[in-house]
Design a protein around this motif. Structure first.
Motif, short mmCIF file in Angstrom:
data_model
loop_
_atom_site.label_atom_id
_atom_site.label_comp_id
_atom_site.label_asym_id
_atom_site.label_seq_id
_atom_site.Cartn_x
_atom_site.Cartn_y
_atom_site.Cartn_z
N UNK A 26 -46.80 17.71 -12.57
CA UNK A 26 -45.67 16.88 -12.19
C UNK A 26 -44.44 17.72 -11.87
N UNK A 27 -44.26 18.81 -12.58
CA UNK A 27 -43.12 19.69 -12.37
C UNK A 27 -43.15 20.34 -10.98
N UNK A 28 -44.35 20.72 -10.52
CA UNK A 28 -44.46 21.37 -9.21
C UNK A 28 -44.61 20.35 -8.08
N UNK A 29 -44.70 19.06 -8.44
CA UNK A 29 -44.89 18.00 -7.46
C UNK A 29 -43.55 17.33 -7.14
N UNK A 37 -30.21 26.38 -11.03
CA UNK A 37 -30.70 26.93 -12.30
C UNK A 37 -32.15 26.53 -12.54
N UNK A 38 -32.47 25.29 -12.25
CA UNK A 38 -33.85 24.82 -12.46
C UNK A 38 -34.81 25.50 -11.50
N UNK A 39 -34.36 25.69 -10.26
CA UNK A 39 -35.20 26.39 -9.28
C UNK A 39 -35.45 27.81 -9.75
N UNK A 40 -34.42 28.44 -10.29
CA UNK A 40 -34.59 29.81 -10.78
C UNK A 40 -35.60 29.87 -11.92
N UNK A 41 -35.58 28.85 -12.76
CA UNK A 41 -36.57 28.80 -13.84
C UNK A 41 -37.98 28.72 -13.28
N UNK A 42 -38.15 27.88 -12.28
CA UNK A 42 -39.48 27.73 -11.68
C UNK A 42 -39.92 29.02 -10.98
N UNK A 43 -38.97 29.66 -10.29
CA UNK A 43 -39.30 30.93 -9.62
C UNK A 43 -39.77 31.96 -10.64
N UNK A 44 -39.02 32.09 -11.74
CA UNK A 44 -39.39 33.06 -12.77
C UNK A 44 -40.75 32.71 -13.38
#
Length: 543
Positions: A420-423, A435-442
């Motif tokens: 769900x997070x990647x969808x 900030x949330x995008x950076x979390x996902x990138x990391x």
């Protein structure tokens, strides 16, 4: 009736060209003689029509010539036309408005008549400046649009050529051939139709930029001598490119079928490259951008296979434009003709049937709580309902993959939460999306996975959503509804040949198959996808 003196006239009709007649009385030897003169005004009429045609060419409104002639409007009568006259003469509102504005400004310049105009003065003055700049040229209006210095300054090849001349103070043949290629690509890309009389003007621009080319000007263009055709590298290359385009257009017209996407005017690679370059620098006329985008579809498809994602986005910066979803739509329609509206056409029926399936097949506790929101909130908004029904696909088509570590070993299993997070990502405020995008990138880059396009919805909870976005390569595209964002996100995957995110791959494959009727040899097979497709297809037959 006028009286004139004339000798040797006896009740004579002087017949020139039948246009106007005038009756005179002449006195000869005391006798009054009637003389009917028929005057020829054809020369005056032809001259008036010529002036009218030239003025309409300056207005870039040549199509109005037969309309004005039909209403017996002449060049001479233009100074007397009122707004009502123009409205009666020209039925097309767009042409009428443009003609009125340009005519009134022209009358102010010619006769000092200060008519009221609608457009800003600066816009009309800019147009008049363009017209004035063309009056010094004997060329047609199209060729006057070639600004060689601007063309050279806006392309890497042109800048390199200018630096070469600055350092060497001369051009070699290889440089001249490069200059010819740049000019030809610009002309073909802008669809400018050149006549032999236009080429000396282009050569003049070459000499103004490269003064030491005076002795080599015949390299570019040699005028017609007698019955011989013009020659020179610039003329020959342009003639060859124009001939190729005509032949290609004729060939494409004979091979198009209803099931084959039509890419307007197949052009050779050099012209496609020129269009690509112009797309990088021009976005003032968005309709022109979209036309060039259509004509460079094949080039984009080729470069997708040759470039990394980062290189590709830098090469096609219009993907970062706020209006890029329109370009995505164009490419998707070429890839899959007649499929761009399928999601919207099937959506309402899907919503009705999928609720029955969820009622039986959702087992995950957190997902059942989300589903219960749909049943307990009768006033839930359409966007929130669409969002919940979409994100719950992961609960009935759960992920089966595992994350891999840096050595390629299978590690943690992908959970429904990961899927769900990647969808679709829900945020309380869009201001903290970075900030949330950076979390996902990391999170994903650490295990050698990239962050693919995904949907962002904004709201304090699942049933109070107010904004909808698609994230792509550090760019956010805003949409008016969830379903529009959902539709565009899917099309981005297709147009850019991107793999679906590992976590929600089964859900995207279901969407691809059910809504868009797209099947590929690379689709993973899943009993959960098969079961859901079978249920929905059966339900559709019963409806």
């Amino acid at each position: 009736m006028e009286s004139i003196n004339i000798s040797d006239v006896n009740n004579t009709i002087l017949n020139l060209t039948p246009t106007d007649t005038e009756l005179f009385q002449v006195e000869e030897n005391g006798d009054i003689i009637n003389v009917q003169l028929i005057f020829d005004h054809s020369t005056t009429i032809n001259e008036d029509e010529k002036k009218l045609s030239q003025l309409l060419t300056e207005f870039n409104l040549n199509a109005l010539l037969p309309i004005l002639k039909d209403k017996q409007i002449t060049y001479h009568s233009l100074q007397y036309l009122s707004k009502d006259d123009i409205r009666d003469a020209i039925p097309n509102i767009g042409l009428r408005a443009e003609f009125r504005e340009k005519l009134f400004f022209w009358r102010k310049q010619q006769y000092g008549k200060d008519d009221e105009t609608i457009s800003l003065n600066t816009k009309i003055e800019n147009w008049q400046q363009k017209v004035d700049s063309t009056k010094d040229n004997s060329s047609n209006a199209r060729s006057s649009k070639i600004n060689l210095r601007s063309v050279l300054s806006s392309s890497s090849k042109g800048k390199s050529l200018l630096k070469t001349y600055e350092s060497k103070n001369r051009l070699e043949n290889i440089d001249r051939d490069g200059l010819v290629q740049i000019i030809t690509e610009e002309v073909m890309c802008s669809d400018i139709n050149l006549k032999p009389s236009d080429f000396p003007l282009i050569v003049d621009q070459i000499l103004s930029i490269f003064p030491n080319e005076e002795e080599a000007k015949d390299y570019y263009f040699i005028p017609r001598e007698g019955k011989k055709n013009p020659s020179g590298r610039l003329y020959s290359r342009y003639a060859n490119c124009r001939s190729k385009r005509v032949k290609s257009s004729q060939s494409s017209c004979t091979t198009i079928t209803n099931e084959t996407p039509f890419v307007e005017d197949e052009v050779d690679m050099s012209i496609s490259e020129a269009m690509k370059t112009s797309l990088s620098r021009d976005s003032s006329d968005w309709n022109l951008v979209k036309e060039k985008w259509k004509k460079t579809f094949s080039l984009r498809q080729k470069e997708l296979k040759l470039m990394s994602n980062d290189e590709f986005f830098k090469s096609w910066p219009k993907f970062c434009d706020a209006r890029a979803p329109e370009l995505i739509e164009i490419d998707f329609d070429f890839l899959y003709p007649n499929k761009k509206h399928l999601l919207l056409s099937k959506w309402e029926n899907f919503k009705k049937n999928i609720k029955n399936y969820y009622e039986i097949n959702i087992h995950n506790e957190s997902c059942r709580k989300r589903f219960s929101l749909l049943k307990t909130n009768s006033e839930i908004g359409k966007d929130s309902e669409d969002f919940l029904l979409t994100i719950l696909l992961n609960s009935v088509i759960p992920p089966v993959s595992r994350f891999k570590d840096k050595r390629g070993s299978n590690k943690r299993k992908v959970t429904i939460s990961d899927a769900q997070e990647s969808f679709i990502l829900r945020l309380p405020l869009i201001t903290n999306y970075k900030e949330k995008i950076e979390e996902l990138v990391n999170k994903y880059y650490n295990i050698k996975l990239t962050v693919q396009p995904f949907i962002i919805v904004v709201g304090e909870d699942d049933i109070n959503l107010n904004s909808f976005f698609v994230y792509l390569d550090k760019t956010l595209f805003k949409f008016d509804s969830f379903i529009e964002a959902f539709d565009n996100c899917f099309k981005i995957f297709q147009v850019l040949s991107l793999s679906y995110p590992l976590g929600c791959q089964p859900s995207w494959i279901f969407i691809q198959k059910y809504f868009y009727n797209i099947n590929t040899p690379f689709d993973i097979k899943s009993p959960n996808i098969t079961a859901l497709l079978s249920f929905l297809n059966s339900a559709n037959k019963q409806n």
